[in-house]
Design a protein around this motif. Structure first.
Motif, PDB file in Angstrom:
ATOM      1  N   MET A 389       0.825  -1.205   0.000  1.00  6.09           N
ATOM      2  CA  MET A 389       0.000   0.000   0.000  1.00  6.09           C
ATOM      3  C   MET A 389       0.861   1.257   0.000  1.00  6.09           C
ATOM      4  SD  MET A 389      -3.004  -1.039   2.742  1.00  6.09           S
ATOM      5  CE  MET A 389      -3.563   0.660   2.781  1.00  6.09           C
ATOM      6  N   ALA A 390       1.892   1.256   0.845  1.00  2.55           N
ATOM      7  CA  ALA A 390       2.775   2.421   0.918  1.00  2.55           C
ATOM      8  C   ALA A 390       3.531   2.619  -0.388  1.00  2.55           C
ATOM      9  CB  ALA A 390       3.759   2.243   2.083  1.00  2.55           C
ATOM     10  N   PHE A 391       3.942   1.514  -1.013  1.00  2.00           N
ATOM     11  CA  PHE A 391       4.668   1.600  -2.285  1.00  2.00           C
ATOM     12  C   PHE A 391       3.785   2.226  -3.368  1.00  2.00           C
ATOM     13  CE2 PHE A 391       5.647  -0.308  -6.426  1.00  2.00           C
ATOM     14  CZ  PHE A 391       6.956   0.115  -6.587  1.00  2.00           C
ATOM     15  N   LYS A 392       2.535   1.762  -3.449  1.00  3.17           N
ATOM     16  CA  LYS A 392       1.621   2.294  -4.457  1.00  3.17           C
ATOM     17  C   LYS A 392       1.345   3.780  -4.220  1.00  3.17           C
ATOM     18  CE  LYS A 392      -0.842  -2.058  -5.372  1.00  3.17           C
ATOM     19  NZ  LYS A 392      -2.152  -2.774  -5.245  1.00  3.17           N
ATOM     20  N   GLN A 393       1.159   4.144  -2.948  1.00  3.76           N
ATOM     21  CA  GLN A 393       0.898   5.536  -2.635  1.00  3.76           C
ATOM     22  C   GLN A 393       2.104   6.405  -2.972  1.00  3.76           C
ATOM     23  OE1 GLN A 393      -0.276   6.219   1.424  1.00  3.76           O
ATOM     24  NE2 GLN A 393      -0.295   8.435   1.226  1.00  3.76           N
ATOM     25  N   HIS A 394       3.289   5.926  -2.624  1.00  2.00           N
ATOM     26  CA  HIS A 394       4.512   6.674  -2.913  1.00  2.00           C
ATOM     27  C   HIS A 394       4.710   6.811  -4.422  1.00  2.00           C
ATOM     28  CE1 HIS A 394       8.304   8.495  -2.041  1.00  2.00           C
ATOM     29  NE2 HIS A 394       9.026   7.514  -2.583  1.00  2.00           N
ATOM     30  N   LEU A 395       4.372   5.764  -5.154  1.00  2.00           N
ATOM     31  CA  LEU A 395       4.496   5.790  -6.611  1.00  2.00           C
ATOM     32  C   LEU A 395       3.566   6.850  -7.206  1.00  2.00           C
ATOM     33  CD1 LEU A 395       5.870   4.351  -9.019  1.00  2.00           C
ATOM     34  CD2 LEU A 395       3.933   2.773  -9.067  1.00  2.00           C
ATOM     35  N   SER A 396       2.311   6.884  -6.733  1.00  2.00           N
ATOM     36  CA  SER A 396       1.344   7.872  -7.238  1.00  2.00           C
ATOM     37  C   SER A 396       1.790   9.291  -6.908  1.00  2.00           C
ATOM     38  CB  SER A 396      -0.034   7.610  -6.623  1.00  2.00           C
ATOM     39  OG  SER A 396      -0.519   6.341  -6.989  1.00  2.00           O
ATOM     40  N   GLU A 397       2.283   9.511  -5.692  1.00  2.98           N
ATOM     41  CA  GLU A 397       2.731  10.848  -5.298  1.00  2.98           C
ATOM     42  C   GLU A 397       3.925  11.298  -6.136  1.00  2.98           C
ATOM     43  OE1 GLU A 397       3.547  10.394  -1.188  1.00  2.98           O
ATOM     44  OE2 GLU A 397       1.434  10.505  -0.558  1.00  2.98           O
ATOM     45  N   THR A 398       4.825  10.361  -6.456  1.00  2.14           N
ATOM     46  CA  THR A 398       6.005  10.702  -7.252  1.00  2.14           C
ATOM     47  C   THR A 398       5.605  11.082  -8.674  1.00  2.14           C
ATOM     48  OG1 THR A 398       7.341   9.173  -5.920  1.00  2.14           O
ATOM     49  CG2 THR A 398       8.248   9.857  -8.039  1.00  2.14           C
ATOM     50  N   ILE A 399       4.688  10.326  -9.249  1.00  4.80           N
ATOM     51  CA  ILE A 399       4.230  10.627 -10.621  1.00  4.80           C
ATOM     52  C   ILE A 399       3.583  12.009 -10.681  1.00  4.80           C
ATOM     53  CG2 ILE A 399       2.546   9.964 -12.393  1.00  4.80           C
ATOM     54  CD1 ILE A 399       3.066   7.044 -11.607  1.00  4.80           C
ATOM     55  N   GLU A 400       2.831  12.366  -9.636  1.00  4.23           N
ATOM     56  CA  GLU A 400       2.108  13.635  -9.641  1.00  4.23           C
ATOM     57  C   GLU A 400       2.993  14.825  -9.308  1.00  4.23           C
ATOM     58  OE1 GLU A 400      -1.052  13.141  -6.893  1.00  4.23           O
ATOM     59  OE2 GLU A 400      -2.130  11.644  -8.100  1.00  4.23           O
ATOM     60  N   SER A 401       4.035  14.612  -8.511  1.00  4.59           N
ATOM     61  CA  SER A 401       4.773  15.767  -7.982  1.00  4.59           C
ATOM     62  C   SER A 401       6.162  15.985  -8.575  1.00  4.59           C
ATOM     63  CB  SER A 401       4.903  15.623  -6.459  1.00  4.59           C
ATOM     64  OG  SER A 401       5.645  14.466  -6.127  1.00  4.59           O
ATOM     65  N   GLN A 402       6.724  14.999  -9.268  1.00  2.18           N
ATOM     66  CA  GLN A 402       8.106  15.120  -9.732  1.00  2.18           C
ATOM     67  C   GLN A 402       8.183  15.292 -11.252  1.00  2.18           C
ATOM     68  OE1 GLN A 402      10.695  15.294  -7.601  1.00  2.18           O
ATOM     69  NE2 GLN A 402       9.222  15.099  -5.920  1.00  2.18           N
ATOM     70  N   ASP A 403       9.235  16.009 -11.694  1.00  2.00           N
ATOM     71  CA  ASP A 403       9.530  16.143 -13.119  1.00  2.00           C
ATOM     72  C   ASP A 403      10.335  14.910 -13.530  1.00  2.00           C
ATOM     73  OD1 ASP A 403      10.206  16.802 -15.680  1.00  2.00           O
ATOM     74  OD2 ASP A 403      11.343  18.615 -15.173  1.00  2.00           O
ATOM     75  N   LEU A 404       9.708  14.027 -14.303  1.00  2.66           N
ATOM     76  CA  LEU A 404      10.327  12.738 -14.628  1.00  2.66           C
ATOM     77  C   LEU A 404      10.833  12.662 -16.073  1.00  2.66           C
ATOM     78  CD1 LEU A 404       7.659  10.442 -12.903  1.00  2.66           C
ATOM     79  CD2 LEU A 404       9.825  11.252 -11.953  1.00  2.66           C
ATOM     80  N   ALA A 405      10.962  13.810 -16.733  1.00  2.66           N
ATOM     81  CA  ALA A 405      11.337  13.822 -18.156  1.00  2.66           C
ATOM     82  C   ALA A 405      12.665  13.114 -18.395  1.00  2.66           C
ATOM     83  CB  ALA A 405      11.391  15.256 -18.670  1.00  2.66           C
ATOM     84  N   PHE A 406      13.670  13.426 -17.583  1.00  2.00           N
ATOM     85  CA  PHE A 406      14.987  12.801 -17.790  1.00  2.00           C
ATOM     86  C   PHE A 406      14.899  11.279 -17.659  1.00  2.00           C
ATOM     87  CE2 PHE A 406      18.725  10.935 -15.750  1.00  2.00           C
ATOM     88  CZ  PHE A 406      19.705  11.179 -16.727  1.00  2.00           C
ATOM     89  N   PHE A 407      14.155  10.812 -16.642  1.00  2.00           N
ATOM     90  CA  PHE A 407      14.055   9.382 -16.392  1.00  2.00           C
ATOM     91  C   PHE A 407      13.220   8.680 -17.467  1.00  2.00           C
ATOM     92  CE2 PHE A 407      14.858  11.438 -12.335  1.00  2.00           C
ATOM     93  CZ  PHE A 407      15.947  10.709 -11.874  1.00  2.00           C
ATOM     94  N   GLU A 408      12.217   9.392 -18.002  1.00  2.00           N
ATOM     95  CA  GLU A 408      11.431   8.815 -19.090  1.00  2.00           C
ATOM     96  C   GLU A 408      12.307   8.576 -20.320  1.00  2.00           C
ATOM     97  OE1 GLU A 408       8.309  11.606 -19.619  1.00  2.00           O
ATOM     98  OE2 GLU A 408       7.125  10.872 -17.911  1.00  2.00           O
ATOM     99  N   ASN A 409      13.165   9.550 -20.614  1.00  2.00           N
ATOM    100  CA  ASN A 409      14.080   9.385 -21.748  1.00  2.00           C
ATOM    101  C   ASN A 409      15.059   8.236 -21.504  1.00  2.00           C
ATOM    102  OD1 ASN A 409      12.959  11.537 -23.164  1.00  2.00           O
ATOM    103  ND2 ASN A 409      14.351  13.046 -22.235  1.00  2.00           N
ATOM    104  N   LEU A 410      15.541   8.129 -20.260  1.00  2.00           N
ATOM    105  CA  LEU A 410      16.489   7.059 -19.924  1.00  2.00           C
ATOM    106  C   LEU A 410      15.844   5.687 -20.089  1.00  2.00           C
ATOM    107  CD1 LEU A 410      19.275   6.259 -18.758  1.00  2.00           C
ATOM    108  CD2 LEU A 410      18.288   6.462 -16.465  1.00  2.00           C
ATOM    109  N   ILE A 411      14.607   5.533 -19.636  1.00  2.00           N
ATOM    110  CA  ILE A 411      13.904   4.258 -19.749  1.00  2.00           C
ATOM    111  C   ILE A 411      13.602   3.934 -21.212  1.00  2.00           C
ATOM    112  CG2 ILE A 411      11.763   3.047 -19.187  1.00  2.00           C
ATOM    113  CD1 ILE A 411      13.751   3.220 -16.887  1.00  2.00           C
ATOM    114  N   THR A 412      13.208   4.954 -21.964  1.00  2.00           N
ATOM    115  CA  THR A 412      12.937   4.739 -23.389  1.00  2.00           C
ATOM    116  C   THR A 412      14.192   4.275 -24.114  1.00  2.00           C
ATOM    117  OG1 THR A 412      11.211   6.432 -23.368  1.00  2.00           O
ATOM    118  CG2 THR A 412      12.120   5.832 -25.507  1.00  2.00           C
ATOM    119  N   GLN A 413      15.307   4.909 -23.784  1.00  2.00           N
ATOM    120  CA  GLN A 413      16.585   4.526 -24.399  1.00  2.00           C
ATOM    121  C   GLN A 413      16.929   3.085 -24.069  1.00  2.00           C
ATOM    122  OE1 GLN A 413      19.839   6.990 -23.110  1.00  2.00           O
ATOM    123  NE2 GLN A 413      21.356   5.964 -24.383  1.00  2.00           N
TER     124      GLN A 413
END
Length: 601
Positions: A389-413
């Motif tokens: 439960m805590a993992f899912k909540q932390h995951l949702s909060e991170t998606i909503e609050s953090q700029d993940l552009a760099f990490f999205e590019n890294l995962i795509t690569q």
């Protein structure tokens, strides 16, 4: 810190307690006297008689033990202090406490005497010339009439829980014993109530007594949910960690008895990822205030404190109080849990209670007039569910609050380079993140299941099976004793020569250490000693207590050997049957444990 105005509390040394006794109580974790101790110690040190009215759990044992031991002459090998108690359990408890307070007195001995124990054992112990006798009136009177207990040099007599002795019909025996003591002896009478027969005894046998009345502050806030956990194993820290995993807490205050324990526990919680800090009397005022301010600011989530260090503490975010070590008296308990549930807010109070501390639990419930509900320790499945439960909540909060552009590019690569499945990549990242806090249930030592073939083994022994014929003893081969995972091998100084059997050891350890019998591992019984596998991480206080436990008229003297050989027939060394001894069946390990667990030794 709070601005509560608190009356200064004298230290034990300021009250005039002898230095060896002060040293012992400081080692035991006492910091300041309870109200009844503060009022009783001085007159008892002066040799005055005392009439004390106080409930169980207010610290009476120390109130009379500390001053009377300060006046004792350890070189004199005759009974100088006699304590009468209504029950066997209280006699043992008081004797253990007095032995602890007098540990630094050279040549000091205390002896509990009660009905139900072998008279021959007590007679042998009396030959050791103990200076303090603690016992029930009936058995004490038996020894006096036999001429085995002579009280001509008695200095002090204590009547503990006199109203309970009256209720149980012992008051006549008590008066007979009083008449056998010297006229010059000092008398201290403690009772929760003062019925007429007790008041009559006080008038007849006490000389110009100092009267002490302690009114318990029984009010506990209704907004505090009180629970207790029955300590069933050696891993209190593991139990605490599980609770921290599943309890919704903002700020938490954990009470322990000693200053050293605050530092030790805080460090262990820090190592487990919790923002913790110690709070004790050795810290200067500036450092204590700084620590409290960190707690208020949310930089620390858990404070581990002693009673004195937490006096007057008022922190709004304190949602939980955990009594990791049970308090010495009911007043301390009320004070402790009062640190939460303040100003109408809800609070949680959890109390750790070992089997030998159930008496104090009852005293707390009686003093507070509230029932404390029993709680179950969270299972591994509960912990895993909470982490998910805590993992899912932390995951949702991170998606909503953090700029993940760099990490999205890294995962795509990475996906393009390895033609990886997105779900598989996400799963791998989740594994890395939760590597130290697995989301799958992890079995703890105390959750080990019994071997799957247990029912098959036991089913082969039907109730009507004929006894097995006695066999010739086989020679015992020595080998390295390898404990199971999560267990450690200990040596105890009782063996086959002492007629000890596995069930004796299991029963004694289970009852005295508060450990369920099924969690005691292999037992190897040698001629003059034995080896026992117990869960790893035994607390120091339990280890020290087990050393003094008696099995078959001999102390265990438990130790931790470096190299432990053991018999190949792990349960006991084979021996030829004694003369006129009937052949007996061999009990299975589980059956022996079951039998032992149902008996108190």
């Amino acid at each position: 810190m709070s601005t509560e105005q608190l009356d200064p509390i004298p230290s034990f040394s300021e009250l005039g307690i002898a230095a060896p006794i002060v040293k012992a109580i400081q080692e035991a974790g006492y910091e300041t006297p309870s109200p009844i101790q503060a009022q009783s110690i001085t007159p008892l040190l002066q040799g005055r008689d005392l009439l004390g009215q106080a409930q169980t759990g207010t610290g009476k044992t120390a109130a009379f033990s500390l001053p009377l031991l300060s006046r004792i002459d350890a070189r004199q090998k005759t009974p100088q202090i006699l304590v009468l108690t209504p029950t066997r359990e209280l006699a043992i408890q008081v004797a253990e406490a007095i032995q602890g307070y007098g540990r630094h007195l050279k040549g000091f001995h205390v002896l509990p005497i009660y009905g139900g124990q072998s008279m021959s054992i007590q007679l042998r112990q009396l030959q050791r010339n103990p200076q303090v006798i603690v016992g029930t009136p009936g058995r004490i009177l038996d020894h006096i009439r036999r001429g085995k207990l002579v009280l001509e040099n008695l200095q002090s007599l204590v009547l503990d829980e006199a109203d309970e002795m009256l209720r149980m019909g012992f008051i006549d025996d008590v008066e007979t014993i009083l008449q056998e003591t010297p006229e010059t002896r000092q008398v201290a009478l403690f009772s929760a109530t003062m019925p007429k027969p007790i008041h009559r005894v006080a008038q007849r046998y006490l000389k110009d007594p100092v009267e002490v009345h302690i009114k318990s502050k029984t009010s506990t806030v209704d907004t505090i949910n009180q629970r207790y956990w029955q300590v069933t194993g050696l891993h209190k820290l593991d139990a605490l960690t599980r609770m921290l995993e599943v309890e919704d807490f903002d700020g938490m205050l954990i009470f322990v008895r000693t200053k050293n324990a605050t530092v030790d526990l805080a460090e262990k919680l820090e190592a487990r990822g919790y923002a913790s800090s110690a709070l004790n009397g050795d810290m200067n005022q500036a450092l204590r205030e700084k620590t409290v301010e960190k707690m208020k600011a949310g930089k620390i989530d858990i404070l581990v404190a002693t009673d004195v260090a937490a006096r007057g503490l008022d922190i709004e975010r304190m949602s939980h109080v955990i009594n990791y070590d049970i308090p010495y008296d009911t007043e301390s308990y009320v004070h402790r849990i009062g640190r939460t549930g303040r100003a109408g807010r809800k609070g949680e109070a959890i109390l750790f209670v070992a089997p030998r501390e159930k008496r104090m639990l009852g005293a707390i419930e009686k003093a507070t007039r509230q029932t404390i509900s029993k709680m179950q320790l969270p299972s591994s499945e509960d912990i895993a569910d909470r982490r998910v439960m805590a993992f899912k909540q932390h995951l949702s909060e991170t998606i909503e609050s953090q700029d993940l552009a760099f990490f999205e590019n890294l995962i795509t690569q990475y996906q393009e380079e390895h033609n990886a499945d997105p779900v598989e990549m996400a799963a791998a990242l989740a594994f890395l993140v939760q590597k130290n806090r697995p989301l799958l249930p992890v079995k703890h030592v105390s959750e080990r299941r019994q071997p799957k073939d247990k029912p098959e083994r036991e089913s082969k022994r039907s109730a009507d099976r004929e006894p097995r014929q006695t066999r010739e003893p086989r020679q015992v081969r020595e080998r390295k004793h390898q404990p199971e995972e999560g267990m450690k091998t200990y040596r105890v100084e009782v063996g086959a020569a002492d007629n000890v059997e596995p069930k004796h050891l299991v029963g004694a350890i289970a009852n005295e250490a508060g450990l369920e019998s099924q969690f005691i591992g292999r037992i190897s019984i040698m001629d003059d000693h034995s080896f026992v596998d117990l869960p790893d991480g035994m607390p120091k206080d339990i280890f020290q207590h087990l050393s003094k436990v008696w099995v078959n008229n001999k102390q265990l003297q438990i130790s931790l050997p470096d190299d432990v050989p053991a018999a190949t027939n792990d349960r006991k060394t084979a021996r030829p049957p004694r003369k006129n001894e009937a052949p007996r069946k061999r009990l299975s390990l589980q059956k022996e444990r079951s039998n032992a667990g149902s008996k108190r030794r």
